[in-house]
Design an enzyme around this catalytic site. Structure first.
Site, PDB file in Angstrom:
ATOM      1  N   LYS A  20      76.677  35.112  27.649  1.00 42.85           N
ATOM      2  CA  LYS A  20      75.398  35.464  27.238  1.00 42.85           C
ATOM      3  C   LYS A  20      75.254  35.250  25.647  1.00 42.85           C
ATOM      4  O   LYS A  20      76.249  34.719  24.946  1.00 42.85           O
ATOM      5  CB  LYS A  20      75.649  37.099  27.064  1.00 42.85           C
ATOM      6  CG  LYS A  20      75.945  37.559  28.704  1.00 42.85           C
ATOM      7  CD  LYS A  20      76.071  39.117  29.188  1.00 42.85           C
ATOM      8  CE  LYS A  20      75.934  39.481  30.455  1.00 42.85           C
ATOM      9  NZ  LYS A  20      76.171  41.019  30.869  1.00 42.85           N
ATOM     10  N   TYR A  60      68.285  40.159  36.936  1.00 48.94           N
ATOM     11  CA  TYR A  60      68.485  41.420  36.959  1.00 48.94           C
ATOM     12  C   TYR A  60      67.752  42.400  37.871  1.00 48.94           C
ATOM     13  O   TYR A  60      67.865  43.482  37.348  1.00 48.94           O
ATOM     14  CB  TYR A  60      68.838  41.699  35.435  1.00 48.94           C
ATOM     15  CG  TYR A  60      70.115  41.349  34.735  1.00 48.94           C
ATOM     16  CD1 TYR A  60      71.366  41.528  35.379  1.00 48.94           C
ATOM     17  CD2 TYR A  60      70.135  40.692  33.523  1.00 48.94           C
ATOM     18  CE1 TYR A  60      72.536  41.223  34.855  1.00 48.94           C
ATOM     19  CE2 TYR A  60      71.148  40.204  32.921  1.00 48.94           C
ATOM     20  CZ  TYR A  60      72.427  40.395  33.445  1.00 48.94           C
ATOM     21  OH  TYR A  60      73.770  39.969  33.119  1.00 48.94           O
ATOM     22  N   PHE A  68      68.777  51.195  30.870  1.00 49.58           N
ATOM     23  CA  PHE A  68      69.007  50.275  29.915  1.00 49.58           C
ATOM     24  C   PHE A  68      68.288  48.920  30.275  1.00 49.58           C
ATOM     25  O   PHE A  68      68.424  48.039  29.321  1.00 49.58           O
ATOM     26  CB  PHE A  68      70.503  50.038  29.903  1.00 49.58           C
ATOM     27  CG  PHE A  68      71.109  49.696  31.196  1.00 49.58           C
ATOM     28  CD1 PHE A  68      71.196  48.445  31.657  1.00 49.58           C
ATOM     29  CD2 PHE A  68      71.665  50.710  32.065  1.00 49.58           C
ATOM     30  CE1 PHE A  68      71.742  48.052  32.801  1.00 49.58           C
ATOM     31  CE2 PHE A  68      72.212  50.376  33.221  1.00 49.58           C
ATOM     32  CZ  PHE A  68      72.211  49.070  33.628  1.00 49.58           C
ATOM     33  N   ARG A  96      85.408  37.416  38.857  1.00 55.43           N
ATOM     34  CA  ARG A  96      85.010  38.955  38.296  1.00 55.43           C
ATOM     35  C   ARG A  96      86.329  39.408  37.755  1.00 55.43           C
ATOM     36  O   ARG A  96      86.410  40.167  36.740  1.00 55.43           O
ATOM     37  CB  ARG A  96      84.535  39.891  39.583  1.00 55.43           C
ATOM     38  CG  ARG A  96      83.096  39.250  40.041  1.00 55.43           C
ATOM     39  CD  ARG A  96      82.070  39.779  39.491  1.00 55.43           C
ATOM     40  NE  ARG A  96      81.942  41.256  39.275  1.00 55.43           N
ATOM     41  CZ  ARG A  96      80.850  42.033  38.937  1.00 55.43           C
ATOM     42  NH1 ARG A  96      79.965  41.308  38.430  1.00 55.43           N
ATOM     43  NH2 ARG A  96      80.983  43.208  39.346  1.00 55.43           N
ATOM     44  N   THR A 102      82.903  46.034  33.374  1.00 54.72           N
ATOM     45  CA  THR A 102      81.533  45.882  32.866  1.00 54.72           C
ATOM     46  C   THR A 102      81.767  46.510  31.387  1.00 54.72           C
ATOM     47  O   THR A 102      81.318  45.911  30.343  1.00 54.72           O
ATOM     48  CB  THR A 102      80.460  46.547  33.546  1.00 54.72           C
ATOM     49  OG1 THR A 102      80.399  46.112  34.914  1.00 54.72           O
ATOM     50  CG2 THR A 102      79.127  46.582  33.134  1.00 54.72           C
ATOM     51  N   ARG A 113      86.583  40.092  28.883  1.00 57.52           N
ATOM     52  CA  ARG A 113      85.831  41.305  28.107  1.00 57.52           C
ATOM     53  C   ARG A 113      86.928  41.997  27.556  1.00 57.52           C
ATOM     54  O   ARG A 113      86.609  42.738  26.510  1.00 57.52           O
ATOM     55  CB  ARG A 113      85.006  42.085  29.160  1.00 57.52           C
ATOM     56  CG  ARG A 113      83.687  41.250  29.471  1.00 57.52           C
ATOM     57  CD  ARG A 113      83.103  42.149  30.925  1.00 57.52           C
ATOM     58  NE  ARG A 113      81.821  41.843  31.220  1.00 57.52           N
ATOM     59  CZ  ARG A 113      81.181  41.886  32.271  1.00 57.52           C
ATOM     60  NH1 ARG A 113      81.581  42.709  33.086  1.00 57.52           N
ATOM     61  NH2 ARG A 113      80.200  41.370  32.659  1.00 57.52           N
ATOM     62  N   ASN A 123      78.527  42.270  26.295  1.00 61.02           N
ATOM     63  CA  ASN A 123      80.169  41.943  26.964  1.00 61.02           C
ATOM     64  C   ASN A 123      80.041  40.623  27.416  1.00 61.02           C
ATOM     65  O   ASN A 123      80.888  40.121  28.244  1.00 61.02           O
ATOM     66  CB  ASN A 123      80.099  43.073  28.410  1.00 61.02           C
ATOM     67  CG  ASN A 123      79.035  42.752  29.390  1.00 61.02           C
ATOM     68  OD1 ASN A 123      78.143  42.276  28.917  1.00 61.02           O
ATOM     69  ND2 ASN A 123      79.169  43.803  30.368  1.00 61.02           N
ATOM     70  N   HIS A 126      78.508  37.205  32.172  1.00 60.47           N
ATOM     71  CA  HIS A 126      78.164  37.632  33.343  1.00 60.47           C
ATOM     72  C   HIS A 126      78.956  36.592  34.602  1.00 60.47           C
ATOM     73  O   HIS A 126      79.003  35.412  34.297  1.00 60.47           O
ATOM     74  CB  HIS A 126      76.531  37.271  33.464  1.00 60.47           C
ATOM     75  CG  HIS A 126      76.003  37.116  35.166  1.00 60.47           C
ATOM     76  ND1 HIS A 126      75.858  38.411  35.527  1.00 60.47           N
ATOM     77  CD2 HIS A 126      76.086  36.547  35.981  1.00 60.47           C
ATOM     78  CE1 HIS A 126      75.323  38.244  36.921  1.00 60.47           C
ATOM     79  NE2 HIS A 126      75.555  36.975  37.264  1.00 60.47           N
ATOM     80  N   GLU A 137      71.888  33.049  42.339  1.00 58.90           N
ATOM     81  CA  GLU A 137      71.675  32.854  40.975  1.00 58.90           C
ATOM     82  C   GLU A 137      71.591  31.488  40.518  1.00 58.90           C
ATOM     83  O   GLU A 137      71.298  31.055  39.602  1.00 58.90           O
ATOM     84  CB  GLU A 137      72.927  33.645  40.319  1.00 58.90           C
ATOM     85  CG  GLU A 137      72.488  35.373  40.514  1.00 58.90           C
ATOM     86  CD  GLU A 137      73.828  36.207  39.860  1.00 58.90           C
ATOM     87  OE1 GLU A 137      74.825  35.588  39.574  1.00 58.90           O
ATOM     88  OE2 GLU A 137      73.568  37.458  40.309  1.00 58.90           O
TER      89      GLU A 137
HETATM   90  N1  UDP Z   1      74.604  47.222  31.054  1.00 62.49           N
HETATM   91  C1  UDP Z   1      74.377  47.777  30.180  1.00 62.49           C
HETATM   92  N2  UDP Z   1      74.537  49.103  30.294  1.00 62.49           N
HETATM   93  C2  UDP Z   1      75.013  49.763  31.408  1.00 62.49           C
HETATM   94  C3  UDP Z   1      75.378  48.889  32.323  1.00 62.49           C
HETATM   95  C4  UDP Z   1      75.134  47.593  32.424  1.00 62.49           C
HETATM   96  O1  UDP Z   1      73.807  47.368  29.023  1.00 62.49           O
HETATM   97  O2  UDP Z   1      75.174  51.096  31.526  1.00 62.49           O
HETATM   98  C5  UDP Z   1      74.384  45.675  31.174  1.00 62.49           C
HETATM   99  C6  UDP Z   1      75.611  44.927  30.806  1.00 62.49           C
HETATM  100  O3  UDP Z   1      75.264  44.110  29.963  1.00 62.49           O
HETATM  101  C7  UDP Z   1      76.103  44.106  32.041  1.00 62.49           C
HETATM  102  C8  UDP Z   1      74.587  44.048  32.714  1.00 62.49           C
HETATM  103  O4  UDP Z   1      73.899  45.144  32.358  1.00 62.49           O
HETATM  104  O5  UDP Z   1      76.934  43.088  32.144  1.00 62.49           O
HETATM  105  C9  UDP Z   1      74.747  44.157  34.378  1.00 62.49           C
HETATM  106  O6  UDP Z   1      75.202  45.217  34.746  1.00 62.49           O
HETATM  107  P1  UDP Z   1      76.393  45.114  36.020  1.00 62.49           P
HETATM  108  O7  UDP Z   1      76.343  46.679  36.472  1.00 62.49           O
HETATM  109  O8  UDP Z   1      75.682  44.031  37.106  1.00 62.49           O
HETATM  110  O9  UDP Z   1      77.527  44.762  35.381  1.00 62.49           O
HETATM  111  P2  UDP Z   1      78.403  43.388  35.518  1.00 62.49           P
HETATM  112  O10 UDP Z   1      78.226  42.895  36.837  1.00 62.49           O
HETATM  113  O11 UDP Z   1      77.817  42.320  34.513  1.00 62.49           O
HETATM  114  O12 UDP Z   1      79.766  43.847  35.062  1.00 62.49           O
HETATM  115 MG    MG Z   2      76.330  42.514  37.979  1.00 59.14          MG
END
Ligand code: UDP
Ligand code: MG
Length: 160
Positions: A20, A60, A68, A96, A102, A113, A123, A126, A137
């Site tokens: 990112k 997304y 958010f 992952r 996350t 992370r 974070n 992705h 994707e």
């Molecule tokens: N995100 C955020 N606030 C939240 C949850 C998610 O800003 O409360 C952002 C964060 O950058 C995250 C992305 O949205 O990586 C996608 O969310 P997801 O739940 O898919 O998490 P990931 O798969 O990236 O762990």
């Molecule tokens: Mg995700």
């Protein structure tokens, strides 16, 4: 030999990994790519890219209704990202794990992370959450001709 080969082939997955804008700005590109490289996965696509708003929204779209969401789109489009396609057996779940939770404060030390970030909204990376989303994707972020099929010479030293 054939059934063994076929069994190995069906398990091969693809995942979309993206550094990112904060990861790029903080100079973490090499560090993050290294982790997937050293693990033994195969890089099949790589580019630095300024993401348009529409693409971020499509990527997304499952999070559209979240409070958010607007901030997330601003974040992802705030500077260049590094788009990557990685291939391997079990690569989706494994990536992952390498990435970590996350919320970086909940991410284990040793994960990307966990080692390199402190906030959910910054974070650094992705990773696709399922093989289906991996395919979706990669197709969304890459043109067919930007992806490379190749045979790493280290393969016999990674898999018995
Ligand atoms: N995100 C955020 N606030 C939240 C949850 C998610 O800003 O409360 C952002 C964060 O950058 C995250 C992305 O949205 O990586 C996608 O969310 P997801 O739940 O898919 O998490 P990931 O798969 O990236 O762990
Ligand atoms: Mg995700």
């Amino acid at each position: 030999f054939l059934p063994h080969l076929v069994a190995a082939m069906v398990e091969v997955e693809e995942t979309y990994i993206m550094i990112k804008p904060d990861g790029v700005q903080r100079g973490l590109v090499g560090e993050i790519i290294s982790r997937f490289e050293k693990k033994g996965f195969k890089l099949t696509g790589l580019k630095l890219f300024q993401c348009p708003k529409e693409l971020a929204q499509e990527h997304y779209k499952d999070l559209q209704s979240k409070p958010f969401f607007p901030k997330l789109i601003d974040y992802i489009t705030s500077g260049p990202v590094v788009c990557m396609a990685w291939e391997g057996v079990g690569v989706v779940a494994s990536a992952r794990k390498l990435i970590g939770a996350t919320n970086p404060l909940n991410a284990e030390p040793g994960t990307i992370r966990g080692d390199l970030a402190v906030q959910t909204g910054r974070n650094v990376v992705h990773g696709s959450d399922s093989p289906e989303n991996g395919k979706r994707e990669i197709a969304l972020w890459f043109k067919e001709e930007e992806l490379c099929e190749w045979a790493p010479v280290q393969e016999p030293w990674l898999k018995e």
